[in-house]
Design an enzyme around this catalytic site. Structure first.
Site, short mmCIF file in Angstrom:
data_model
loop_
_atom_site.label_atom_id
_atom_site.label_comp_id
_atom_site.label_asym_id
_atom_site.label_seq_id
_atom_site.Cartn_x
_atom_site.Cartn_y
_atom_site.Cartn_z
N CYS A 1 -5.87 17.87 19.75
CA CYS A 1 -5.19 17.22 18.44
C CYS A 1 -4.07 17.90 17.90
CB CYS A 1 -6.41 16.90 17.53
SG CYS A 1 -5.84 15.55 16.18
N GLU B 1 -11.28 13.88 21.10
CA GLU B 1 -11.81 14.62 20.12
C GLU B 1 -12.91 13.99 19.28
OE1 GLU B 1 -9.85 17.54 16.39
OE2 GLU B 1 -9.25 15.55 16.99
N LYS C 1 -11.02 24.70 19.61
CA LYS C 1 -9.48 24.32 18.88
C LYS C 1 -9.00 25.45 18.14
CE LYS C 1 -7.81 20.75 15.79
NZ LYS C 1 -8.18 19.56 15.01
#
Length: 277
Positions: A142, A40, A106
């Site tokens: 993440c 990321e 995300k």
């Protein structure tokens, strides 16, 4: 297939970071990688304003990643930021050997441990899978790793490998949580999970930042929860074999995807009764 895991440290200059992508991809491709996964925020690390560096998926930075993928004949996944009004999207660019690309935004934003990602980042809504050769690959980013339902959804869409680029936040117990979560999501989805993080920054001022700038410890876990590869905190580029037949075997012998049931409302006793048992 062979997967390259590029545990790098991003800086604040997207052009410099694109060169990191070129160098690491060349190294992994030379070792036979079919897919190379970067962390990321590969485009630009956290801890600086992201609006000024954000670019669309057809902009120069993602185009550069696509050119790298095409030049080396591999698929590449790398974290970047795309514009979204007053905020940005925390996006993974997924570049394929034919030069095409797609993105994943995300879904779960890191509003935890004193950091408020949603202040500057808009959430995505749609899970994404992509074909790499004969393998269906799911993607997550993440903080997504704390949400099992995303991983079982990706598995239900056929993902046998799920890659998780991250820039994990430092703090007491955080590396252990990262390692446990990576293994747990592999078990939940009966898929390989390649969790690829930013290395620990060398600059002490960056390390001291409250922003999530990386803890290293990338990890490849198989569908039975066995750790196949575990990195330390430093920069490391590795290439690993992924035997997709292991996912097929896990989904037969550890059939959690087939066995899971939706729990209807009202099945469990109310909270007061449960506390008295």
């Amino acid at each position: 297939m062979r997967i390259g895991m590029a545990q790098i440290t991003s800086g604040t200059d997207p052009d410099d970071n694109l060169q990191l992508v070129e160098t690491a991809t060349a190294e992994a491709a030379a070792d036979g990688a079919d897919l190379v996964v970067f962390p990321e925020a590969t485009m630009c690390r956290f801890g600086v304003p992201l609006g000024p560096v954000a670019q669309p998926l057809d902009g120069p930075w993602a185009s550069g990643v696509a050119e790298v993928a095409a030049r080396h004949g591999v698929s590449v996944v790398a974290g970047m930021f795309t514009p979204d009004g007053d905020r940005v999207r925390n996006t993974l660019v997924i570049a394929r050997p034919d030069g095409s690309r797609l993105g994943y935004d995300k879904i779960h934003l890191y509003d935890a441990f004193g950091f408020t990602e949603s202040r500057t980042v808009a959430p995505g809504t749609e899970p994404v899978t992509v074909e790499v050769g004969d393998v269906t690959v799911g993607v997550a980013t993440c903080y997504d790793i704390r949400f099992p339902a995303l991983f079982t959804e990706l598995a239900s869409r056929g993902a046998e490998l799920i890659v998780v680029p991250a820039s994990w936040g430092a703090g007491p117990g955080k590396v252990h949580q990262w390692q446990v979560l990576a293994a747990a999501r592999a078990l939940d989805s009966t898929a390989f999970v390649a969790a690829v993080g930013q290395a620990v920054p060398e600059d002490p001022e960056v390390r001291a930042s409250s922003a999530p700038t990386g803890t290293g410890h990338s990890q490849l876990t198989d569908p039975f929860g066995t750790v196949v590869a575990a990195y330390d905190e430093g920069v490391q580029i590795g290439v690993h074999d992924v035997d997709i037949k292991t996912a097929e075997k896990a989904r037969t012998t550890l059939a959690v995807l087939n066995n899971q049931r939706r729990i209807p409302a009202g099945v469990y006793p109310d909270a007061e009764l449960r506390t008295s048992l």
